[in-house]
Design an enzyme around this catalytic site. Structure first.
Site, PDB file in Angstrom:
ATOM      1  CG  ASP A   1      -6.773  -3.226  -4.067  1.00 31.42           C
ATOM      2  OD1 ASP A   1      -7.432  -2.639  -3.189  1.00 31.42           O
ATOM      3  OD2 ASP A   1      -5.545  -3.419  -3.976  1.00 31.42           O
TER       4      ASP A   1
ATOM      5  CG  HIS B   1      -5.396  -2.714  -0.259  1.00 27.82           C
ATOM      6  ND1 HIS B   1      -4.819  -2.208  -1.410  1.00 27.82           N
ATOM      7  CD2 HIS B   1      -4.772  -2.074   0.781  1.00 27.82           C
ATOM      8  CE1 HIS B   1      -3.918  -1.306  -1.105  1.00 27.82           C
ATOM      9  NE2 HIS B   1      -3.858  -1.206   0.218  1.00 27.82           N
TER      10      HIS B   1
ATOM     11  CB  SER C   1      -0.958  -0.049   1.194  1.00 24.07           C
ATOM     12  OG  SER C   1      -1.991   0.890   1.067  1.00 24.07           O
TER      13      SER C   1
END
Length: 284
Positions: A216, A245, A90
């Site tokens: 995602d 995710h 991320s």
């Protein structure tokens, strides 16, 4: 109070620095770290500055502090290994890319896991997509106490794991699964970091494994495409069709580990000699 939650797994002379995401914790990188270590790599799952404490701890820091902690951890690991890889999840993927852009001769390869330049996944409410307004709010000191609360399904397709993680976040122990909400001022810093890294992507010359969930919920596949289209390095795209995710801990984590090991092994096989380096100017 911030608790130290990073981990170090000793292996061979190939090191991997793993970087968690915004409001996250090194725990989200531990399974990947164990898999890489089992394959021979020395692994450090670092803790970003301001994380694993309270919301106020996080708000006392910004993206430059987060990146400074990455540089410090990279320097410490580089002293222990001959070859240095970096991987991030991320926001951690953005920090990993920035490190590769800033240190092209030092980073052997990059694991770009669920890169998040924008929160544009299908679970993100429309208000949270207005991140370009947040730096202005922060600059004038507005809405310091406001946060976007994490939304179902919390980045996880695995329902059993999702319940465990959401319960941990609700418990208030940020060392396990991070904070429940994303403070607006921290998201403002993520927006600034995102712009900085996007401008630096052409400077990334280290090979990149770009892994992303095809469905995602937090950051669309467009985020991975931005990396693939702009770096100046060999790149491999891995799309995971049974994860959301949090790909480092979700259903296809074993596939991610296997691809990461093969990708890094192909760059620096086990037993490789140290890479020759230029002496520092002051030592000549």
């Amino acid at each position: 109070m911030i608790r130290q939650t990073d981990f170090f797994l000793e292996g061979d002379r190939r090191g991997v620095l793993l970087i968690h995401g915004l409001t996250g914790t090194p725990m989200e990188m531990r399974l990947l770290g164990k898999g890489l270590n089992h394959a021979g790599f020395t692994v450090h799952g670092m803790q970003l500055a301001g994380h694993c404490g309270t919301t106020n701890d996080l708000l006392a820091t910004g993206w430059r502090d987060w990146y400074a902690s990455v540089e410090k951890a990279a320097d410490a690991l580089r002293d222990k290994v001959d070859h240095l890889f970096v991987g991030g999840l991320s926001m951690g993927a953005l920090l990993a890319l920035k490190l590769a852009a800033d240190r092209p001769g030092q980073i052997a390869g990059v694991g770009v896991y669920g890169a998040t330049f924008r929160y544009d996944g299908w679970s993100i409410p429309w208000q949270a997509r207005l991140s370009f307004l947040l730096p202005m709010l922060k600059r004038f000191g507005f809405a310091r106490t406001r946060s976007f609360v994490e939304q179902h399904p919390y980045g996880l397709r695995d329902e059993r794991l999702r319940e465990q993680v959401s319960a941990a976040m609700r418990s208030g122990d940020s060392t396990i699964a991070g904070l429940l909400g994303n403070p607006w001022h921290s998201l403002a810093d993520l927006h600034l970091l995102s712009g900085t890294v996007r401008r630096q992507l052409p400077k990334v010359v280290s090979p990149c494994l770009v892994a992303h969930a095809s469905d995602d919920d937090v950051a669309s596949v467009r985020n991975a495409e931005i990396v693939m289209e702009n770096i100046n390095a060999p790149a491999q795209l891995l799309l995971l069709d049974d994860s959301y995710h949090m790909i480092t801990i979700d259903r296809q984590r074993r596939m991610l580990i296997d691809h990461s090991v093969r990708f890094f092994d192909a760059i620096v096989p086990p037993g490789s000699p140290p890479t020759p380096t230029e002496p520092a100017p002051w030592s000549r």
